[in-house]
Design a protein around this motif. Structure first.
Motif, PDB file in Angstrom:
ATOM      1  N   ASN A 148      11.973  16.100  -4.010  1.00  0.00           N
ATOM      2  CA  ASN A 148      10.738  16.869  -3.983  1.00  0.00           C
ATOM      3  C   ASN A 148       9.575  16.156  -4.681  1.00  0.00           C
ATOM      4  N   SER A 149       9.564  14.837  -4.623  1.00  0.00           N
ATOM      5  CA  SER A 149       8.440  14.083  -5.187  1.00  0.00           C
ATOM      6  C   SER A 149       7.741  13.355  -4.050  1.00  0.00           C
ATOM      7  N   ALA A 150       6.570  12.873  -4.336  1.00  0.00           N
ATOM      8  CA  ALA A 150       5.796  12.191  -3.304  1.00  0.00           C
ATOM      9  C   ALA A 150       6.526  10.943  -2.842  1.00  0.00           C
ATOM     10  N   LEU A 151       6.342  10.635  -1.577  1.00  0.00           N
ATOM     11  CA  LEU A 151       6.997   9.462  -0.996  1.00  0.00           C
ATOM     12  C   LEU A 151       6.542   8.181  -1.686  1.00  0.00           C
ATOM     13  N   SER A 152       5.329   8.172  -2.232  1.00  0.00           N
ATOM     14  CA  SER A 152       4.824   6.964  -2.882  1.00  0.00           C
ATOM     15  C   SER A 152       5.632   6.604  -4.123  1.00  0.00           C
ATOM     16  N   ASN A 153       6.361   7.550  -4.688  1.00  0.00           N
ATOM     17  CA  ASN A 153       7.186   7.279  -5.864  1.00  0.00           C
ATOM     18  C   ASN A 153       8.539   6.674  -5.497  1.00  0.00           C
ATOM     19  N   LEU A 154       8.827   6.569  -4.209  1.00  0.00           N
ATOM     20  CA  LEU A 154      10.109   6.042  -3.775  1.00  0.00           C
ATOM     21  C   LEU A 154      10.199   4.555  -4.114  1.00  0.00           C
ATOM     22  N   SER A 155      11.208   4.201  -4.903  1.00  0.00           N
ATOM     23  CA  SER A 155      11.399   2.798  -5.287  1.00  0.00           C
ATOM     24  C   SER A 155      12.876   2.548  -5.544  1.00  0.00           C
ATOM     25  N   PHE A 156      13.228   1.286  -5.488  1.00  0.00           N
ATOM     26  CA  PHE A 156      14.607   0.875  -5.738  1.00  0.00           C
ATOM     27  C   PHE A 156      14.615  -0.182  -6.826  1.00  0.00           C
ATOM     28  N   SER A 157      15.545  -0.042  -7.748  1.00  0.00           N
ATOM     29  CA  SER A 157      15.672  -1.035  -8.811  1.00  0.00           C
ATOM     30  C   SER A 157      16.392  -2.262  -8.290  1.00  0.00           C
ATOM     31  N   VAL A 158      15.926  -3.398  -8.732  1.00  0.00           N
ATOM     32  CA  VAL A 158      16.503  -4.674  -8.332  1.00  0.00           C
ATOM     33  C   VAL A 158      17.178  -5.277  -9.563  1.00  0.00           C
ATOM     34  N   PRO A 159      18.344  -5.900  -9.392  1.00  0.00           N
ATOM     35  CA  PRO A 159      18.968  -6.546 -10.554  1.00  0.00           C
ATOM     36  C   PRO A 159      17.998  -7.548 -11.182  1.00  0.00           C
ATOM     37  N   GLY A 160      17.870  -7.477 -12.475  1.00  0.00           N
ATOM     38  CA  GLY A 160      16.947  -8.350 -13.174  1.00  0.00           C
ATOM     39  C   GLY A 160      15.743  -7.587 -13.687  1.00  0.00           C
ATOM     40  N   GLY A 161      15.663  -6.313 -13.418  1.00  0.00           N
ATOM     41  CA  GLY A 161      14.608  -5.495 -14.004  1.00  0.00           C
ATOM     42  C   GLY A 161      13.424  -5.185 -13.112  1.00  0.00           C
ATOM     43  N   GLY A 162      13.350  -5.700 -11.903  1.00  0.00           N
ATOM     44  CA  GLY A 162      12.220  -5.405 -11.024  1.00  0.00           C
ATOM     45  C   GLY A 162      12.465  -4.175 -10.180  1.00  0.00           C
ATOM     46  N   GLU A 163      11.412  -3.743  -9.510  1.00  0.00           N
ATOM     47  CA  GLU A 163      11.532  -2.596  -8.611  1.00  0.00           C
ATOM     48  C   GLU A 163      10.865  -2.910  -7.286  1.00  0.00           C
ATOM     49  N   VAL A 164      11.504  -2.446  -6.222  1.00  0.00           N
ATOM     50  CA  VAL A 164      10.923  -2.551  -4.888  1.00  0.00           C
ATOM     51  C   VAL A 164      10.213  -1.228  -4.628  1.00  0.00           C
ATOM     52  N   MET A 165       8.891  -1.282  -4.499  1.00  0.00           N
ATOM     53  CA  MET A 165       8.082  -0.074  -4.329  1.00  0.00           C
ATOM     54  C   MET A 165       7.950   0.243  -2.841  1.00  0.00           C
ATOM     55  N   LEU A 166       9.000   0.780  -2.283  1.00  0.00           N
ATOM     56  CA  LEU A 166       9.025   1.096  -0.858  1.00  0.00           C
ATOM     57  C   LEU A 166       8.003   2.167  -0.498  1.00  0.00           C
ATOM     58  N   GLY A 167       7.808   3.141  -1.364  1.00  0.00           N
ATOM     59  CA  GLY A 167       6.861   4.214  -1.114  1.00  0.00           C
ATOM     60  C   GLY A 167       5.426   3.709  -1.007  1.00  0.00           C
ATOM     61  N   SER A 168       5.047   2.788  -1.874  1.00  0.00           N
ATOM     62  CA  SER A 168       3.696   2.213  -1.815  1.00  0.00           C
ATOM     63  C   SER A 168       3.494   1.441  -0.524  1.00  0.00           C
ATOM     64  N   PHE A 169       4.536   0.729  -0.113  1.00  0.00           N
ATOM     65  CA  PHE A 169       4.454  -0.019   1.141  1.00  0.00           C
ATOM     66  C   PHE A 169       4.292   0.945   2.323  1.00  0.00           C
ATOM     67  N   LEU A 170       5.070   2.035   2.319  1.00  0.00           N
ATOM     68  CA  LEU A 170       4.951   3.018   3.394  1.00  0.00           C
ATOM     69  C   LEU A 170       3.560   3.660   3.395  1.00  0.00           C
ATOM     70  N   ASN A 171       2.971   3.858   2.209  1.00  0.00           N
ATOM     71  CA  ASN A 171       1.596   4.368   2.140  1.00  0.00           C
ATOM     72  C   ASN A 171       0.637   3.418   2.858  1.00  0.00           C
ATOM     73  N   ALA A 172       0.774   2.131   2.581  1.00  0.00           N
ATOM     74  CA  ALA A 172      -0.112   1.146   3.204  1.00  0.00           C
ATOM     75  C   ALA A 172       0.066   1.134   4.717  1.00  0.00           C
ATOM     76  N   VAL A 173       1.308   1.244   5.177  1.00  0.00           N
ATOM     77  CA  VAL A 173       1.575   1.262   6.620  1.00  0.00           C
ATOM     78  C   VAL A 173       0.959   2.507   7.260  1.00  0.00           C
ATOM     79  N   LEU A 174       1.124   3.663   6.629  1.00  0.00           N
ATOM     80  CA  LEU A 174       0.534   4.891   7.165  1.00  0.00           C
ATOM     81  C   LEU A 174      -0.994   4.801   7.197  1.00  0.00           C
ATOM     82  N   ASN A 175      -1.600   4.279   6.138  1.00  0.00           N
ATOM     83  CA  ASN A 175      -3.058   4.099   6.122  1.00  0.00           C
ATOM     84  C   ASN A 175      -3.507   3.210   7.275  1.00  0.00           C
ATOM     85  N   PHE A 176      -2.786   2.111   7.474  1.00  0.00           N
ATOM     86  CA  PHE A 176      -3.139   1.193   8.553  1.00  0.00           C
ATOM     87  C   PHE A 176      -3.030   1.872   9.907  1.00  0.00           C
TER      88      PHE A 176
END
Length: 133
Positions: A56-84
């Motif tokens: 129940n959170s915004a799709l833009s908050n959707l992210s996946f943790s990557v080994p090594g401490g980084g995060e893949v911000m899938l939600g932000s990418f989907l926002n950009a695709v929808l805007n486009f």
């Protein structure tokens, strides 16, 4: 010093063209429309899609943790695709409408020009000659 005056005069002439002014207006309106589409995606579409994504959170908050401490911000990418996609659809509709207007202008037959006084007189003479024979 004459090169500078020539350059400035050429620049003024360039700016005074109608196409440049049309382009400037288009960029300003495009920037404003971009803010509208960003709001549409971030404030309306994302929360609705977030319900389906779970949590129940915004799709833009959707992210996946990557080994090594980084995060893949899938939600932000989907926002950009929808805007486009929204912007591309709006531009497509605008171009389609403009093309339709141009086609209507081209299809409208121009009224035939009125015959000149000489042509009117020659037509009358021809008709009179036909009647005689």
């Amino acid at each position: 010093m004459s090169k500078t005056k020539g350059f400035i005069a050429e620049f003024r002439q360039f700016i005074a063209r109608g196409n440049v002014l049309d382009l400037a207006v288009g960029v300003i309106i495009g920037g404003s429309f971009s803010a509208i589409t960003n709001s549409l995606v971030n404030d309306i579409i994302n929360p609705i899609l977030g319900i389906f994504a779970g949590g129940n959170s915004a799709l833009s908050n959707l992210s996946f943790s990557v080994p090594g401490g980084g995060e893949v911000m899938l939600g932000s990418f989907l926002n950009a695709v929808l805007n486009f996609l929204i912007m591309a659809f709006a531009v497509f509709c605008l171009v389609k409408a403009v093309n339709r207007l141009h086609r209507k202008k081209e299809e409208a037959p121009a009224a035939p020009p009125k015959p000149s006084q000489e042509e009117v007189l020659l037509t009358e003479i021809r008709d009179l000659l036909k009647e005689r024979t």
